[in-house]
Design an enzyme around this catalytic site. Sequence first.
Site, PDB file in Angstrom:
ATOM      1  N   TYR A   1      -2.652  74.380  53.137  1.00 50.60           N
ATOM      2  CA  TYR A   1      -2.096  74.457  54.494  1.00 50.60           C
ATOM      3  C   TYR A   1      -0.989  73.422  54.627  1.00 50.60           C
ATOM      4  CZ  TYR A   1      -1.455  74.162  59.487  1.00 50.60           C
ATOM      5  OH  TYR A   1      -0.879  74.172  60.740  1.00 50.60           O
TER       6      TYR A   1
ATOM      7  N   GLU B   1       4.674  76.524  60.266  1.00 51.67           N
ATOM      8  CA  GLU B   1       3.419  76.476  59.524  1.00 51.67           C
ATOM      9  C   GLU B   1       3.473  77.431  58.339  1.00 51.67           C
ATOM     10  OE1 GLU B   1      -0.535  76.648  61.853  1.00 51.67           O
ATOM     11  OE2 GLU B   1      -0.378  78.608  60.907  1.00 51.67           O
TER      12      GLU B   1
END
Length: 386
Positions: free
Chosen positions: A101, A189
């Site tokens: 992530y 993201e």
Amino acid sequence: MKIHEYQARDLLASYGIPTNSGQVARTPEEAKSIAAGIGKQVVIKAQVHTGGRGKAGGVKLAGNPDEAFEKASAILGMDIKGFTVDRVLVADAVDIGQEIYLGFTISRDDASIVLILSAAGGVDIEEVAASTPEKIAKVLIDPTVGLQPFQIRQAMFEAKIDKQYHKAMGDIIRKLYSAYVGSDAELAEINPLCITTDGQVLAIDAKMTIDDNALYRQTELLGLREAGADMDEYEKLAKEEGLTYVHLPGGNVGIAGNGAGLVMTTMDVVKRAGGSPNNFLDFGGSATQEGVEKGLRAILRDPDVQGIFINVFGGITRTDVVAKGIVEAYDTLPRQVPIVIRLTGTREEIAKEILDNCGKPLVFAASMWEGAQKIVELIGKGAAGA
Ligand code: GDP
Ligand code: MN
């Protein structure tokens, strides 16, 4: 403003971030022909302005063009958290070794940008954040100084990223920061940032939200704005009815009041009391009986709503009239859930009496804090999200 994954991928690619290639299809036939062009396994991905598509069945692998046709047929038209899928991305499928992530967002409490990195990326990142937050490295960046190389290394060490990937990943982190600042994003993201089985580091998902207040100088991105695309089905219906309503899927407490500031504060206070707001709804300046009834109906459309907190500042509004209106409307509502009502203003003692004696789960609260605690007591805390 949210942009779609395929648009965010293009933007990131223009900053030099490696991604797997793909194209958008609006029909199963198009998906099939793109898959034929790629000539190997592809991944078909719903393009909607919401996350969690994988878990909702909106991301599927297809081994050949016919399968791509089939999977695209299944995904197109699908409803994901209130958004209808009208296009899919057909991308070159990747053999995933590890899912990382990586994201940048704003930390309001710290008045900083925050770099977030975790080796436990993928569709369960929320679960990781909730149960093992130590697996998530966070580094604060002073926006006036910018991201420094030592901060990139710090994040990679804290996230325990294998050293052999530091160079490639560090490069992507630096480029993502440039993309984040350069496009006036509130959120950028990459989840997952994938380490492939043959050791490449690739962005195979991308999510970006652009600051609406900066769109005047982001003219290229402004072109990506789609009327109504940020609204889910609940919000579209409410808008047609002339209501000021924002949906927060996953919450269990309906929220309504008169005045945007009051309603936003009410949401904060419910959250502080441990509840999870499902929506924002502003009755407008005067809380008329029809307006209140229409608003309650809109709130109750989401089956997750288990109770409602109405916060009306009466001022010169007759609060006994509002209370009576709610009592009368109650039985005609599509579902009967507990409603806590904070009424303050003219004739509030009488409003309290009306609610206390109505024989329905309508609860009077003398203050906003009391009301928030009461609704949470009545229906429980609900999901952690929202
Ligand atoms: P999201 O659920 O909306 O965040 O959608 P993602 O694009 O992140 O996809 C969800 C999950 O699908 C990823 O975490 C991967 O596990 C899987 N996935 C996505 N693309 C590929 C791919 O190219 N190959 C493989 N094997 N899995 C993929
Ligand atoms: Mn993802």
